[in-house]
Design an enzyme around this catalytic site. Structure first.
Site, PDB file in Angstrom:
ATOM      1  N   ILE A  62      40.562 -12.488 -81.847  1.00  0.00           N
ATOM      2  CA  ILE A  62      40.703 -13.708 -82.422  1.00  0.00           C
ATOM      3  C   ILE A  62      41.974 -14.059 -82.351  1.00  0.00           C
ATOM      4  CG2 ILE A  62      40.876 -12.442 -84.505  1.00  0.00           C
ATOM      5  CD1 ILE A  62      39.806 -14.521 -86.351  1.00  0.00           C
ATOM      6  N   SER A  63      42.568 -15.162 -82.226  1.00  0.00           N
ATOM      7  CA  SER A  63      43.955 -15.626 -81.845  1.00  0.00           C
ATOM      8  C   SER A  63      44.682 -15.438 -83.298  1.00  0.00           C
ATOM      9  CB  SER A  63      43.981 -17.087 -81.405  1.00  0.00           C
ATOM     10  OG  SER A  63      43.206 -17.076 -80.140  1.00  0.00           O
TER      11      SER A  63
END
Ligand code: SAH
Length: 210
Positions: A62-63
């Site tokens: 997940i960024s």
């Protein structure tokens, strides 16, 4: 007492986003509200508001919150904007866009991630997001054209089909570059049939697989 999730989320917005010049009140508001920890595997939820990307399984991430905010702001999201996302991953980026009132179509090539993201988004009541399992290089031709395209895995070159599916006046944000080279976050715009490409920021994303 340990700070709760909401407290951590508010300090994430203040310290990681506002301090780094994220200006859009709508984007800040969305990120103050979307419960990022619910998009992470159970054992890592305590790190959900840290200033970094996090593993979500299958070698994917997940960024970092800042990157999500930065890319979201560049898309110039408004209610009803029709957006194609490549790489649903956890579903968090899609949730932020849905919170802003956009209609989101997100493609994910790992079947389990697509199923999990879809379930979390439904549970949270985001009815304006559709997640499908598939290959992002094909785009989503049945729903094209899109006002905006956000690519959250890095292709070596921008896939031609995605440029085709971008509407006139549309904006695409994508990290571009190989696994061993520096990637560049690019903005691609289509205006009067002309494609313009700008390099914005060096970044590191997982590769877009073919
Ligand atoms: N937007 C995500 C970040 C995902 S990381 C989030 O908010 O959590 C990138 C994702 O792209 C991974 O889940 C990976 O499986 C997916 N991906 C990589 N190549 C792809 C392709 N060709 N088509 C669709 N998804 C792809």
């Amino acid at each position: 007492m340990m700070p709760g999730f909401e407290e951590k989320r508010l300090s994430m917005v203040a310290n990681q986003l506002i301090r780094r010049q994220i200006k859009s009140e709508a984007v800040l508001d969305a990120m103050r509200n979307v419960p990022r920890h619910l998009f992470l595997p159970e054992k890592t939820i305590d790190y959900a508001y840290d200033d970094s990307p996090m593993p979500i399984g299958w070698g994917q991430t997940i960024s970092q919150p800042y990157i999500v905010a930065y890319m979201t702001e560049l898309l110039e999201p408004v209610v009803g904007l029709k957006i194609l996302e490549i790489g649903a991953g956890s579903g968090y980026q899609a949730a932020v866009l849905a919170h802003l009132g956009c209609d989101v179509y997100s493609i994910e090539c790992v079947e389990k991630l697509a199923a999990d993201a879809s379930r979390v988004l439904t549970d949270l009541g985001y009815s304006n997001v559709k997640v499908r399992h598939g290959n992002g290089y094909m785009g989503w031709p049945e729903e094209a054209p899109f006002d905006a395209v956000i690519v959250t895995a890095a292709p070596e070159v921008i896939p031609e089909k995605l440029i085709e599916q971008l509407a006139e006046g549309g904006i695409m944000i994508a990290p571009v570059g190989g696994v061993h080279s520096v990637q560049s976050l690019m903005r691609i715009t289509k205006k009067d049939g002309t494609i313009t490409r700008e390099n914005l920021l060096p970044v590191r994303f997982v590769p877009m697989v073919n």
